[in-house]
Scaffold this motif. Structure first.
Motif, mmCIF file in Angstrom:
data_model
loop_
_atom_site.group_PDB
_atom_site.id
_atom_site.type_symbol
_atom_site.label_atom_id
_atom_site.label_comp_id
_atom_site.label_asym_id
_atom_site.label_seq_id
_atom_site.Cartn_x
_atom_site.Cartn_y
_atom_site.Cartn_z
ATOM 1 N N ARG A 115 18.584 -4.044 -0.294
ATOM 2 C CA ARG A 115 18.463 -4.705 0.985
ATOM 3 C C ARG A 115 17.897 -3.908 1.964
ATOM 4 O O ARG A 115 16.970 -4.514 2.660
ATOM 5 N N GLU A 129 19.526 -14.081 -0.975
ATOM 6 C CA GLU A 129 19.102 -13.913 0.207
ATOM 7 C C GLU A 129 17.853 -12.709 -0.145
ATOM 8 O O GLU A 129 16.720 -12.846 0.410
ATOM 9 N N ASP A 171 24.051 -13.304 -0.285
ATOM 10 C CA ASP A 171 23.104 -12.206 0.139
ATOM 11 C C ASP A 171 22.176 -11.579 -0.879
ATOM 12 O O ASP A 171 21.258 -11.438 -0.505
ATOM 13 N N THR A 180 28.330 -6.987 -0.491
ATOM 14 C CA THR A 180 26.898 -7.923 -0.829
ATOM 15 C C THR A 180 27.651 -9.004 -1.535
ATOM 16 O O THR A 180 27.831 -8.792 -2.748
#
Length: 469
Positions: free
Chosen positions: A246, A454, A451, A447
């Protein structure tokens, strides 16, 4: 440490002899006040009360300024010594309080012939962390570490601690690891994804928080390009590579980072296949334990690494910055033990050798690697020593923290085997300090599946979802 209780002479040991014994055992507690007192007298004789007070005030102001202006160095150098001295001489480990605790927990021993009470001695106290005390203990004569193990529940209650663990040393001595409080009481949400690649620093990627409340970051470049994450099933190992991805999201989107994934369980990282290099740098173990696809992906990764090496050599330089021409490559290998140890497949030996080759050669070409394992044993990960960065989450055996974090890690407070089961403890573990051998207690950000989706949407649709404030 002993106390006369009955029999023999009615006279006890003289107070001057007891004081002399104490001074011999604790020379620092005599030398330090003596030096300070002598220094203050010298200041008084040369500069008078005003001058001496001014110098003392300036020193106090300097320490206060250090505390406020540079918390990192103060917390790593001064704070552990101040905490340790306070807890040793004003806390539960000082003479009278320690003897009372030993009496209350039946750890004092009676010497019937001499008529004295023997107490285990506190040799020293270390407090590298605000949440953990390391109490070095010399047991009383005829006493073993097993006596303390049988009284752990009582000791924990007497010290008002969260939990206590014991680590044996040489000559019968041991360290009592006292976790005073649990620094992590809430789940840490997944890290937000930066909006632009220029906002990303691959040398400081957010993973979670440490016990001091600071950001916990890890590097995927330079000398820290290779990261080993060990932990039992359900300890939260995959939270770490997912947090790193991320943090790298805009670089993956912009072609500055290529992701390669080996996922033996065919579950944890399957949703991330669309963001891998060319959408196909994802391998798993086929039915029947065949790891040929994983071996092929490693061959492709090494070939990419060697091509980059040749191009750098042709340029006549030793290193190049990350760019579209020389992107950062991140190889994630999940549950490596199932690839190299818990299988009879003939590819296991080849996988082990290729991973070792990557860990020994990938640094200068921006080829990094994150490996997770449930078993950190040397017979499983033969190349364990090639990982400069290591994290140990909850494990099942007291020998495993030392396997992951290095010799004496558990003695220094890394009691990862004492982390309780339960969702509220997922992601909690220990990471090696950046500038010290002392492990830090850390917690990885969680996470969720949302997530992960995303992240995929951000990368594949060149989305602009949540920017870092």
């Amino acid at each position: 440490m002993s106390t006369n209780t009955n029999g023999g002479s009615r006279r006890g040991i003289g107070p001057e002899i007891r004081a002399a014994r104490w001074a011999i055992r604790h020379p620092g507690m005599i030398a330090m006040p003596t030096m300070l007192g002598t220094g203050e007298l010298e200041l008084l004789s040369h500069f008078g009360p005003i001058g001496a007070g001014s110098v003392t005030g300036a020193l106090a102001l300097g320490v206060a300024t250090w505390y406020r202006a540079h918390p990192d160095s103060f917390d790593s150098i001064a704070a552990p010594r101040i905490r340790a001295a306070w807890r040793r001489w004003a806390g539960p480990y000082m003479g009278v309080k320690w003897r009372d605790l030993c009496d209350a927990t039946d750890l004092a021993k009676e010497h019937r012939r001499k008529g004295i009470t023997l107490y285990p001695r506190v040799l020293k106290v270390q407090a590298f962390s605000p949440h953990v005390d390391l109490v070095h203990i010399h047991p009383a004569k005829g006493q073993s570490i097993q006596a303390f193990e049988s009284r752990l529940a009582d000791l924990t209650a007497g010290l008002r601690a969260e939990r206590i663990a014991l680590e044996p040393l040489a000559r019968g001595r041991f360290v009592m690891i006292v976790q005073r409080t649990e620094p992590f009481t809430e789940v840490i949400p997944a890290p937000e994804m930066p909006q632009y690649s220029k906002e990303v620093d691959p040398a400081r990627l957010y993973v979670g928080e440490d016990e001091f409340g600071n950001d916990w970051t890890e590097s995927l470049v330079g000398t820290s390009s290779f990261l080993l994450v060990a932990g039992a099933v359900g300890a939260g190992k995959n939270s770490i590579p997912l947090a790193l991805l991320r943090g790298l999201a805009p670089m993956i989107r912009d072609g500055l980072c290529k992701v390669w994934i080996i996922d033996p369980k065919q579950l944890e990282f399957a949703a991330l296949k669309p963001i891998t290099f060319n959408g196909h740098a994802y391998a798993t173990v086929e039915q029947g334990g065949d790891g040929a696809a994983c071996l092929d992906l490693l061959d492709d990764y090494i070939a990419d690494m060697e091509r980059t090496q040749r191009r750098i050599m042709e340029m006549g330089v030793r290193s190049v910055p990350i760019s579209e021409e020389f992107p950062l490559n991140v190889l994630i290998v999940d549950e490596v033990a199932s690839l190299v140890a818990y299988t009879e497949d003939s590819s296991a030996r080849g996988i082990n050798a290729k991973l070792a080759r990557i860990a020994s050669m990938g640094r200068t070409t921006h080829h990094s690697m994150v490996v997770t394992t449930v078993d950190p044993g040397k017979d499983v990960i033969e190349f364990r020593d090639l990982f400069p960065s290591r994290i140990c989450l909850r494990v099942s055996a007291p020998t495993q923290p030392n396997m992951v974090l290095g010799e004496d890690a558990r003695e220094r407070g890394a009691v990862a085997d004492e982390i309780p089961l339960g969702k509220e403890f997922i992601g909690i573990g220990y990471a090696q300090g950046e500038k010290t051998k002392n492990p830090r207690r850390v917690r990885a950000a969680y996470t969720s599946d949302r997530d992960m989706h995303e992240l995929v949407e951000f990368v594949t649709r060149r989305g602009h979802l949540r920017s870092v404030a």
